[in-house]
Design a protein around this motif. Structure first.
Motif, mmCIF file in Angstrom:
data_model
loop_
_atom_site.group_PDB
_atom_site.id
_atom_site.type_symbol
_atom_site.label_atom_id
_atom_site.label_comp_id
_atom_site.label_asym_id
_atom_site.label_seq_id
_atom_site.Cartn_x
_atom_site.Cartn_y
_atom_site.Cartn_z
ATOM 1 N N ARG A 126 51.170 43.937 45.348
ATOM 2 C CA ARG A 126 51.243 44.342 43.940
ATOM 3 C C ARG A 126 51.787 45.761 43.851
ATOM 4 O O ARG A 126 51.330 46.665 44.554
ATOM 5 C CB ARG A 126 49.880 44.254 43.240
ATOM 6 C CG ARG A 126 50.031 44.475 41.729
ATOM 7 C CD ARG A 126 48.823 44.007 40.937
ATOM 8 N NE ARG A 126 47.684 44.880 41.113
ATOM 9 C CZ ARG A 126 46.454 44.602 40.670
ATOM 10 N NH1 ARG A 126 46.223 43.459 40.032
ATOM 11 N NH2 ARG A 126 45.455 45.454 40.849
ATOM 12 N N ILE A 145 53.495 41.479 40.709
ATOM 13 C CA ILE A 145 52.869 40.783 41.831
ATOM 14 C C ILE A 145 53.928 39.938 42.527
ATOM 15 O O ILE A 145 54.650 39.166 41.892
ATOM 16 C CB ILE A 145 51.719 39.886 41.356
ATOM 17 C CG1 ILE A 145 50.686 40.703 40.578
ATOM 18 C CG2 ILE A 145 51.055 39.203 42.546
ATOM 19 C CD1 ILE A 145 49.609 39.861 39.953
ATOM 20 N N LYS A 189 52.418 45.975 35.915
ATOM 21 C CA LYS A 189 52.357 45.788 37.362
ATOM 22 C C LYS A 189 53.089 44.510 37.775
ATOM 23 O O LYS A 189 53.207 43.564 36.996
ATOM 24 C CB LYS A 189 50.905 45.759 37.831
ATOM 25 C CG LYS A 189 50.186 47.091 37.655
ATOM 26 C CD LYS A 189 48.739 47.026 38.117
ATOM 27 C CE LYS A 189 48.040 48.367 37.917
ATOM 28 N NZ LYS A 189 46.618 48.336 38.369
ATOM 29 N N PHE A 230 44.654 47.151 44.679
ATOM 30 C CA PHE A 230 44.786 45.719 44.932
ATOM 31 C C PHE A 230 44.762 45.466 46.434
ATOM 32 O O PHE A 230 45.527 46.075 47.198
ATOM 33 C CB PHE A 230 46.101 45.211 44.346
ATOM 34 C CG PHE A 230 46.343 43.741 44.547
ATOM 35 C CD1 PHE A 230 45.749 42.813 43.717
ATOM 36 C CD2 PHE A 230 47.165 43.289 45.570
ATOM 37 C CE1 PHE A 230 45.969 41.457 43.893
ATOM 38 C CE2 PHE A 230 47.397 41.940 45.757
ATOM 39 C CZ PHE A 230 46.791 41.020 44.916
ATOM 40 N N GLN A 284 52.381 41.425 35.151
ATOM 41 C CA GLN A 284 51.162 41.641 34.381
ATOM 42 C C GLN A 284 51.501 42.356 33.081
ATOM 43 O O GLN A 284 52.536 43.015 32.964
ATOM 44 C CB GLN A 284 50.164 42.468 35.199
ATOM 45 C CG GLN A 284 49.677 41.768 36.451
ATOM 46 C CD GLN A 284 48.540 42.500 37.162
ATOM 47 O OE1 GLN A 284 48.069 42.044 38.185
ATOM 48 N NE2 GLN A 284 48.103 43.633 36.607
ATOM 49 N N ILE A 288 44.555 36.100 38.550
ATOM 50 C CA ILE A 288 45.805 35.773 39.218
ATOM 51 C C ILE A 288 45.688 34.419 39.916
ATOM 52 O O ILE A 288 44.804 34.214 40.764
ATOM 53 C CB ILE A 288 46.154 36.865 40.252
ATOM 54 C CG1 ILE A 288 46.231 38.236 39.571
ATOM 55 C CG2 ILE A 288 47.458 36.541 40.971
ATOM 56 C CD1 ILE A 288 46.149 39.401 40.534
ATOM 57 N N ASP A 332 50.299 49.372 44.618
ATOM 58 C CA ASP A 332 49.083 49.552 43.824
ATOM 59 C C ASP A 332 47.886 49.525 44.768
ATOM 60 O O ASP A 332 47.458 48.460 45.226
ATOM 61 C CB ASP A 332 48.985 48.439 42.781
ATOM 62 C CG ASP A 332 47.729 48.539 41.947
ATOM 63 O OD1 ASP A 332 46.997 49.535 42.079
ATOM 64 O OD2 ASP A 332 47.481 47.610 41.158
#
Length: 356
Positions: A140, A122, A120, A151, A116, A180, A148
């Motif tokens: 995440r 994923i 961050k 999430f 991201q 996403i 995180d």
């Protein structure tokens, strides 16, 4: 997709950093190579499946690591400095694992990674559930490597679609608006779904489902985003014991793009990767198996309007008796790079660069 599972014992990544002339870069790791060990237990077999490069040049690698000899594996994530050394600002030592341990043999396997703009990370893959089937799953992480908690559930997200044994999230991409895209296999269908930034389903997106006749299955293997906002999909179908590759384009809403549509690459084509050029040209890559059973790396190109670009359709051997293509990419100068592995005198990583 990303570079699919690269068989390697006792390492997460053996990343060959190459210079423009194809030689190994001596400023990266040890002579252009870096090895990361997790050594959690069991056979200590650690597998790298995907890699992404941050804007600051740091390298994020994901895969899975053996935890026990009974099939228990965990998501494995490492971040390297541009020099090839582990990044100590990521979870203290540059690497971390994430487990779900929902049931069965506790096999949690990561296949794809996306970054991201806020730093961050994923990670997408599959996890063994209590009923001994696989379910698609996401994790995440914050830039420092911690989960995180904004999430999903504490940084983890599992989709219990069906009781199919092989459900999986094979690809993940982040759109410019932060939403996403996740793709893979759901029961006997290939799927593309879209999530909000917090991991909840995006009701404004029409979920893509690719199907086949009863007795077969489909799975999406990779995603790419065009500058126009459209979504490119590489997928495979398996019907009557024959594997066939497919390339499709969808609008940003998830609806089929009538201009491009879907292309069947043909029988014995295993589509593993897709990339899109800034001019809209689409490139699909993977492995083609001949009638004699020999594997060959391939890529095929399509114009932005969906016409097959025959001069850019190749099937070739990558310096060995057989070759498997796992990833394809455009370089800024328009040249094409195909990654994979080749066997002949042993199994080796292989890279081919071609003029665009």
């Amino acid at each position: 997709m990303a570079a699919r599972v690269a068989p390697a014992l006792l390492l997460l990544i053996s990343n060959a950093s190459a210079q423009s002339d194809g030689t190994l870069d001596p400023t990266f790791g040890f002579g252009g190579l870096t090895t990361v060990f997790f050594d959690l237990g069991g056979t200590k077999r650690d597998i790298a499946t995907d890699v992404a490069i941050q804007p600051d040049g740091k390298i994020v690698v994901v895969g899975y690591a053996d935890f026990s000899a009974l099939g228990d594996t965990d998501f494995a994530i490492a971040r390297l400095l541009p020099s090839g050394e582990l990044d100590p600002s990521f979870d203290g030592d540059g690497k971390r694992t994430v487990y779900f341990d929902l049931g069965g043999d506790k096999a949690d396997q990561a296949f794809a990674v996306a970054l991201q703009t806020d730093g961050k990370i994923i990670v997408a893959g599959r996890v063994r559930s209590a009923d001994h089937t696989f379910d698609p799953a996401l994790v995440r992480l914050l830039s420092n490597g911690s989960l995180d908690t904004t999430f999903g559930s504490g940084g983890r997200l599992v989709f219990d679609f069906s009781t199919n044994f092989q459900d999986s999230a094979n690809a993940v991409r982040v759109q410019p608006n932060g939403r996403i895209l996740v793709a893979g296999r759901q029961d006997d269908l290939g799927f593309v779904m879209r999530l909000m930034s917090n991991g909840t389903s995006d009701a404004t997106f029409t979920t893509v489902l690719l199907g086949v006749s009863p007795g077969g299955y489909a799975a999406v293997t990779d995603l790419a985003l065009a500058s126009s906002g459209s979504i490119l999909v590489a997928a495979n179908t398996y019907q009557a014991s024959v594997l066939s590759g497919t390339v499709c384009r969808y609008l940003a809403s998830g609806l089929p793009d009538p201009e491009f549509g879907c292309w069947n690459l043909g029988p014995r084509y295993d589509a593993q990767s897709i990339a899109v050029h800034t001019d809209g040209t689409v490139l699909a890559g993977g492995t083609f198996t001949t009638m004699a059973g020999q594997s060959r790396a391939f890529f095929r190109a399509f114009t932005s309007t969906g016409a097959a670009y025959n001069p850019f359709s190749f099937v070739f051997n990558m310096a060995g008796a057989s070759a498997q293509g796992t990833d394809v990419a455009w370089l800024p100068d328009g040249k094409i790079v195909l990654f994979g592995q080749s066997s002949g005198l042993g199994r080796v990583f292989a890279v081919a660069r071609l003029f665009g």
